[in-house]
Enzyme design. Structure first.
Site, PDB file in Angstrom:
ATOM      1  N   ILE A 190     -13.400   0.587  -0.183  1.00 43.50           N
ATOM      2  CA  ILE A 190     -14.808   0.944  -0.035  1.00 43.50           C
ATOM      3  C   ILE A 190     -14.947   2.168   0.870  1.00 43.50           C
ATOM      4  O   ILE A 190     -14.491   2.148   2.012  1.00 43.50           O
ATOM      5  CB  ILE A 190     -15.618  -0.217   0.556  1.00 43.50           C
ATOM      6  CG1 ILE A 190     -15.477  -1.473  -0.307  1.00 43.50           C
ATOM      7  CG2 ILE A 190     -17.082   0.159   0.706  1.00 43.50           C
ATOM      8  CD1 ILE A 190     -16.089  -2.710   0.309  1.00 43.50           C
ATOM      9  N   LYS A 232     -12.174  -4.541  12.823  1.00 47.96           N
ATOM     10  CA  LYS A 232     -12.975  -3.677  11.958  1.00 47.96           C
ATOM     11  C   LYS A 232     -14.362  -3.445  12.550  1.00 47.96           C
ATOM     12  O   LYS A 232     -14.930  -2.356  12.396  1.00 47.96           O
ATOM     13  CB  LYS A 232     -13.055  -4.291  10.561  1.00 47.96           C
ATOM     14  CG  LYS A 232     -11.688  -4.346   9.880  1.00 47.96           C
ATOM     15  CD  LYS A 232     -11.699  -5.212   8.635  1.00 47.96           C
ATOM     16  CE  LYS A 232     -10.310  -5.282   8.011  1.00 47.96           C
ATOM     17  NZ  LYS A 232     -10.252  -6.211   6.860  1.00 47.96           N
ATOM     18  N   GLU A 250      -2.277 -15.437   4.840  1.00 43.91           N
ATOM     19  CA  GLU A 250      -0.878 -15.429   5.239  1.00 43.91           C
ATOM     20  C   GLU A 250      -0.439 -16.845   5.617  1.00 43.91           C
ATOM     21  O   GLU A 250      -1.262 -17.763   5.710  1.00 43.91           O
ATOM     22  CB  GLU A 250      -0.683 -14.496   6.449  1.00 43.91           C
ATOM     23  CG  GLU A 250      -1.089 -13.056   6.204  1.00 43.91           C
ATOM     24  CD  GLU A 250      -0.175 -12.344   5.213  1.00 43.91           C
ATOM     25  OE1 GLU A 250       0.969 -12.807   5.019  1.00 43.91           O
ATOM     26  OE2 GLU A 250      -0.609 -11.337   4.628  1.00 43.91           O
ATOM     27  N   ARG A 308      12.241   0.142   7.418  1.00 45.06           N
ATOM     28  CA  ARG A 308      13.243  -0.580   8.205  1.00 45.06           C
ATOM     29  C   ARG A 308      14.485  -0.878   7.381  1.00 45.06           C
ATOM     30  O   ARG A 308      15.600  -0.845   7.876  1.00 45.06           O
ATOM     31  CB  ARG A 308      12.649  -1.882   8.751  1.00 45.06           C
ATOM     32  CG  ARG A 308      11.701  -1.689   9.922  1.00 45.06           C
ATOM     33  CD  ARG A 308      11.386  -3.009  10.588  1.00 45.06           C
ATOM     34  NE  ARG A 308      10.678  -3.917   9.692  1.00 45.06           N
ATOM     35  CZ  ARG A 308       9.359  -4.019   9.637  1.00 45.06           C
ATOM     36  NH1 ARG A 308       8.604  -3.265  10.426  1.00 45.06           N
ATOM     37  NH2 ARG A 308       8.774  -4.861   8.805  1.00 45.06           N
ATOM     38  N   VAL A 368       0.835  -1.208   0.000  1.00 44.28           N
ATOM     39  CA  VAL A 368       0.000   0.000   0.000  1.00 44.28           C
ATOM     40  C   VAL A 368       0.869   1.257   0.000  1.00 44.28           C
ATOM     41  O   VAL A 368       0.652   2.173  -0.797  1.00 44.28           O
ATOM     42  CB  VAL A 368      -0.954   0.009   1.215  1.00 44.28           C
ATOM     43  CG1 VAL A 368      -1.789   1.292   1.223  1.00 44.28           C
ATOM     44  CG2 VAL A 368      -1.862  -1.210   1.202  1.00 44.28           C
TER      45      VAL A 368
END
Length: 440
Positions: free
Chosen positions: A137, A206, A191, A48, A17
């Site tokens: 959204i 959320k 993941e 980092r 992102v």
């Protein structure tokens, strides 16, 4: 472009992102300046590892490992690091220095949102986090602004694309849970450790944000009732199909009447059945959607990509432009309202419906016994279906039957007590499945 002042933007993080946000700020500089009335200058990108491989090629001189110095010299800080620390500390330093903050960090807002909001209010800064829920959204800004004059009664959301992808494959293609998770992992939806998604932690964070925004109440994440999808079976998927329903992992926030008659807020996450004619039932693959019910506006649906670098960057840029405009106009930042401060009610106080699947003795009087147990708990059956169980059809073992009971709406405490009583009954061999029914 002459005539524009500069606003220094510090970017924390250059992952999928962050790198897209940096690219868009650089490539769309002139257009953004025209929209804002000031030029957004990327002052630096704190990372980092400066030499790490990234999705987007960016000027090396922008990178730094000194995040603290970077944020202290910024007008606006865009935090895309993820995690609670050091993001919390850096954001607080930025706010105290007078900077506005844009973040997509759901974990941070869920854990520390009240603290950060207090800090911004104290100094007149602004904190926005549209991208923290449902990716691209636009949902938080409509809740905060477009529906500010309305009374929201309920918010139901599919806010985790990974679990929606898994459940969707099980429903549409007949995959087992294991096979669906394997495909989801191969496509990057999961993941290496899928716990955050499949156990509902991501959705609970959320739900905290949605509930706090919708009901002007600070809802801590540890007050969110949470259940994941790991117990969902192919048999439950098929039972849902037979009933004309589909299973979705829902984040739900709503105003609820407590037993004493007062109003409170419930926030919860669990897999639930919804009718196939409900708009949320048509949300497939890794998409997200949020369904809002309001007193005046009625029913509203927000649908789109819940993740992805470019998609989430779109929401971040929207916040950045809005924040920059406020910065140019001057005056204190717009604060999140927590004026209501409803009591946070436990899941036992919510109203819902159950679909209960039982394996029972196939003998006279069983239906009457089951009906009696429901009546004792003050729960009534909306539907009852019976079929021979597999063991009965094969002629093996005792004669059993399968009962599928759909209840009328009742308080969760009464429904849960009904299941416990059924499980303890002599006529019930096994409680095979219990699923809540929502959105109907």
């Amino acid at each position: 472009m002459n005539g524009y002042r500069d606003l220094r933007v510090a970017l924390l993080g250059a992952g999928s992102v962050g790198s897209q946000v940096a690219r868009l700020i650089i490539e769309q500089g002139d257009e953004l300046a025209a929209r804002v009335g000031a030029r957004l200058t990327l002052a630096g990108i704190a990372v980092r590892d400066i030499d790490a491989q990234r999705d987007v090629e960016l000027p090396r001189e922008l990178f730094t490992t000194d995040a603290e110095t970077l944020v202290l010299g910024a007008d606006i800080v865009v935090e895309l690091m993820g995690g609670v620390e050091p993001a919390r500390t850096l954001i607080l330093q930025a706010i105290e220095a007078g900077a506005d903050v844009v973040t997509a960090n759901k974990a941070l807002i869920a854990e520390c949102g009240a603290e950060l909001a207090e800090a911004t209010e104290r100094v007149g800064a602004q904190l926005t986090y549209e991208a923290a829920v449902a990716g691209a959204i636009p949902i938080l800004r409509p809740l905060r602004e477009s529906l500010a004059g309305d009374h929201i009664t309920r918010v139901l959301g599919i806010v985790n694309g990974s679990t929606n992808y898994i459940l969707d494959r099980m429903d549409r293609f007949g995959d087992s849970a294991e096979d669906a998770m394997k495909v989801a992992a191969e496509l990057g939806f999961l993941e290496a450790d899928p716990t955050l998604d499949v156990e509902g932690y991501d959705a609970a964070q959320k739900a905290t944000i949605l509930a706090s925004m919708a009901f002007h109440t600070n809802v801590p994440v540890d007050a969110v009732h949470r259940e994941g999808i790991t117990a969902i079976t192919a048999e439950q998927i098929e039972t849902a199909k037979h009933a004309g329903q589909v299973i979705k992992l829902l984040a739900i926030a709503e105003r609820v009447e407590a037993p004493d008659g007062s109003l409170g807020v419930s926030a919860r996450v669990y897999p639930a059945l919804i009718n196939r004619d409900h708009p949320l039932a048509a949300v497939h693959e890794g998409k997200n959607a949020v369904f809002v019910e309001a007193e005046a506006a009625g029913e509203l649906m927000f649908y789109g990509a819940g993740a992805g670098g470019v998609e989430t960057a779109s929401a971040v840029l929207g916040d950045l432009v809005s924040t920059a405009k406020r910065h140019v106009a001057g005056g204190p930042g717009i604060q999140m309202s927590n004026h209501a401060q409803y009591e946070i009610l436990p899941v036992e106080d919510v109203y819902t419906r159950y679909l209960i699947m039982l394996e029972v003795a196939d003998e006279p009087g069983v239906l009457a016994s089951v009906a009696g147990i429901l009546a004792e708990q003050g729960v009534s059956a909306a539907s009852v279906e019976q079929a021979p169980s597999k063991s009965s059809r094969d002629g093996e073992g005792p004669r059993n039957a399968t009962l599928v009971i759909g209840t009328h709406t009742a308080r969760e405490a009464a429904l849960a007590a009904t299941v416990r009583a059924l499980d303890a009954s002599d006529v019930v061999r096994h409680v095979t499945s219990v699923l809540r029914m929502e959105g109907n």
